[in-house]
Write a protein that holds these residues in place. Structure first.
Motif, mmCIF file in Angstrom:
data_model
loop_
_atom_site.group_PDB
_atom_site.id
_atom_site.type_symbol
_atom_site.label_atom_id
_atom_site.label_comp_id
_atom_site.label_asym_id
_atom_site.label_seq_id
_atom_site.Cartn_x
_atom_site.Cartn_y
_atom_site.Cartn_z
ATOM 1 N N MET A 116 0.819 -1.206 0.000
ATOM 2 C CA MET A 116 0.000 0.000 0.000
ATOM 3 C C MET A 116 0.855 1.260 0.000
ATOM 4 S SD MET A 116 -2.954 1.478 -0.058
ATOM 5 C CE MET A 116 -4.330 0.442 0.457
ATOM 6 N N LEU A 155 1.098 4.177 -2.999
ATOM 7 C CA LEU A 155 0.680 5.532 -2.629
ATOM 8 C C LEU A 155 1.825 6.529 -2.814
ATOM 9 C CD1 LEU A 155 -1.470 4.918 0.604
ATOM 10 C CD2 LEU A 155 -2.277 5.324 -1.727
ATOM 11 N N SER A 183 -4.672 6.302 -6.226
ATOM 12 C CA SER A 183 -6.066 5.901 -6.111
ATOM 13 C C SER A 183 -6.343 4.560 -6.787
ATOM 14 C CB SER A 183 -6.967 6.989 -6.708
ATOM 15 O OG SER A 183 -8.325 6.625 -6.601
ATOM 16 N N SER A 243 -3.915 1.533 -5.574
ATOM 17 C CA SER A 243 -4.280 0.966 -4.270
ATOM 18 C C SER A 243 -5.328 -0.136 -4.418
ATOM 19 C CB SER A 243 -4.799 2.063 -3.334
ATOM 20 O OG SER A 243 -6.007 2.623 -3.835
ATOM 21 N N THR A 273 -2.056 11.964 4.904
ATOM 22 C CA THR A 273 -3.223 11.168 4.538
ATOM 23 C C THR A 273 -2.802 9.798 4.014
ATOM 24 O OG1 THR A 273 -4.509 13.147 3.999
ATOM 25 C CG2 THR A 273 -5.277 11.062 3.074
ATOM 26 N N LEU A 274 -1.746 9.773 3.198
ATOM 27 C CA LEU A 274 -1.258 8.504 2.648
ATOM 28 C C LEU A 274 -0.758 7.581 3.755
ATOM 29 C CD1 LEU A 274 0.709 9.738 -0.512
ATOM 30 C CD2 LEU A 274 -1.695 9.089 -0.312
ATOM 31 N N ILE A 317 -3.799 6.213 5.625
ATOM 32 C CA ILE A 317 -4.475 5.187 4.813
ATOM 33 C C ILE A 317 -3.736 3.859 4.916
ATOM 34 C CG2 ILE A 317 -4.955 4.464 2.431
ATOM 35 C CD1 ILE A 317 -5.601 7.400 1.799
ATOM 36 N N THR A 318 -2.404 3.911 4.874
ATOM 37 C CA THR A 318 -1.604 2.686 4.983
ATOM 38 C C THR A 318 -1.798 2.019 6.340
ATOM 39 O OG1 THR A 318 0.061 3.604 3.488
ATOM 40 C CG2 THR A 318 0.722 1.736 4.848
ATOM 41 N N SER A 334 -11.702 3.805 3.266
ATOM 42 C CA SER A 334 -12.402 3.962 1.988
ATOM 43 C C SER A 334 -12.751 5.418 1.723
ATOM 44 C CB SER A 334 -13.676 3.112 1.984
ATOM 45 O OG SER A 334 -13.378 1.746 2.174
ATOM 46 N N LEU A 356 -9.623 7.444 0.812
ATOM 47 C CA LEU A 356 -9.215 7.180 -0.566
ATOM 48 C C LEU A 356 -10.140 7.894 -1.546
ATOM 49 C CD1 LEU A 356 -8.233 3.395 -0.482
ATOM 50 C CD2 LEU A 356 -6.772 5.282 -1.213
ATOM 51 N N LEU A 368 -9.424 11.555 -1.408
ATOM 52 C CA LEU A 368 -8.125 11.815 -2.037
ATOM 53 C C LEU A 368 -8.270 11.899 -3.551
ATOM 54 C CD1 LEU A 368 -4.996 11.936 -1.479
ATOM 55 C CD2 LEU A 368 -4.976 9.489 -1.989
ATOM 56 N N ALA A 369 -9.130 11.030 -4.100
ATOM 57 C CA ALA A 369 -9.289 10.964 -5.553
ATOM 58 C C ALA A 369 -10.225 12.034 -6.083
ATOM 59 C CB ALA A 369 -9.812 9.580 -5.950
#
Length: 345
Positions: A29, A33, A46, A49, A263-264, A267-268, A293, A296, A299-300
């Motif tokens: 992950m 990222l 995005s 992942s 944020t990355l 998320i990890t 979720s 992510l 983020l996208a």
């Protein structure tokens, strides 16, 4: 009976698994990222992942067999997402695409005895593809970003193979497709019922005009992962309860005004936490699946937080209830089919 059901809901399993698998999942992950972050292409982060879900199908197998297995699954995941994105340019095809991929996934994974997560991630990435709005000319690029995640999964699966010390299982003799179907004749009707439910789930999500409608479809498919009707009932309660707590955690995290890099990292950490709890207690895993979720998605798309939370909750509740109803119908239909089939033997 009620006390027993409650105990089963809160039961905490203690599976024996290598800690290297969690490390490998986390490295997969963070690698994809950071690739997106350092290349200033968050689309890689995005879509890539999603490709790393290939790693979650890792099993202790001979290296050649393992890599071939993961490559086939990764390609299947990429194809499903690609077809899902294509369907957005003829929206009436979206239910057909998800149903077709769902049928092939259920059929393939059951015949080849590929245990959980089974076809779940294939359905998930296909449904996510149907929720995108990507110009036709850019879809091949998005699929290539997705496959970057598959490549990272293969690399870390290769490394993990040599790090694990448990003995390799005895290689089974290969069976033809016909032999597999004869051994499991219910696979066709089971796959058909599964695909019909997914068709209806996509149709319903589009009709309700939910933001990110794939959440309804994914929730339905998650419930149908249960091995028994009782296990599916557990998942229904655990998923809804876990989502409520997860939304509270998500609201807190998304209001922290984290930088993209922070944020990355979060998320990890959430991804690794989900993988740790998913085999131990499904409800606890949902505490962290939901914020992961949403982060992510934000983020996208840079979507408004409370819109995401509202539609995530609606999609999961409706999808979970639909999944439980579908589970009952599939279980009843297969029981009837098996009785009829065996009575004629």
């Amino acid at each position: 009976m009620e006390q027993s059901f409650l105990k089963e809901l809160i039961h905490y399993n203690k599976p024996k698994e290598s800690p290297f698998r969690l490390i490998g999942a986390g490295l997969c992950m963070i690698s994809v990222l950071l690739t997106g972050y350092l290349s200033h292409q968050l689309a890689i982060a995005s879509f890539g992942s999603l490709g790393i879900f290939t790693f979650l199908y890792y099993q202790r197998l001979p290296l050649k067999q393992l890599l071939l297995r993961l490559l086939i699954i990764g390609s299947f995941l990429t194809l499903g997402n690609f077809l899902g994105m294509l369907s957005t340019h003829a929206s009436w095809t979206a239910p057909i695409v998800v149903a077709l991929i769902g049928f092939l996934g259920r059929f393939f994974f059951r015949l080849h005895e590929i245990a959980k997560p089974g076809p779940f991630f294939v359905v998930m990435v296909t449904a996510m593809g149907t929720s995108t709005k990507i110009p036709l000319t850019k879809i091949p690029f998005m699929s290539s970003y997705f496959f970057i995640g598959v490549i990272f999964a293969l690399i870390f699966a290769f490394l993990l193979h040599f790090m694990e010390k448990t003995p390799l299982p005895v290689t089974k003799t290969s069976k033809s497709l016909k032999t597999r179907i004869i051994a499991d004749p219910a696979v066709i009707i089971d796959s058909l019922l599964y695909s019909c439910i997914l068709f209806f789930a996509v149709y319903l999500s589009m009709g309700l005009q939910l933001e990110n409608p794939y959440w309804l479809v994914v929730s339905c498919a998650a419930i149908l992962q249960g091995d028994t009707l009782r296990a599916m009932a557990h998942r229904n309660v655990q998923r809804i309860f876990g989502t409520i707590i997860g939304l509270l955690i998500a609201a807190f995290l998304l209001n922290l005004s984290l930088s993209i890099f922070e944020t990355l990292v979060v998320i990890t950490l959430l991804f690794v936490t989900v993988e740790y709890f998913i085999k131990r207690n499904y409800a606890l895993a949902q505490f962290f699946t939901t914020p992961m979720s949403l982060m992510l998605a934000m983020l996208a798309k840079q979507q408004y937080l409370y819109t995401l939370i509202q539609f995530r909750f609606l999609g999961i509740v409706i999808g979970s209830l639909l999944g439980l109803l579908a589970a009952y119908l599939i279980n009843t239909s297969l029981s009837f089919y098996n009785r009829t089939f065996h009575s004629k033997q």
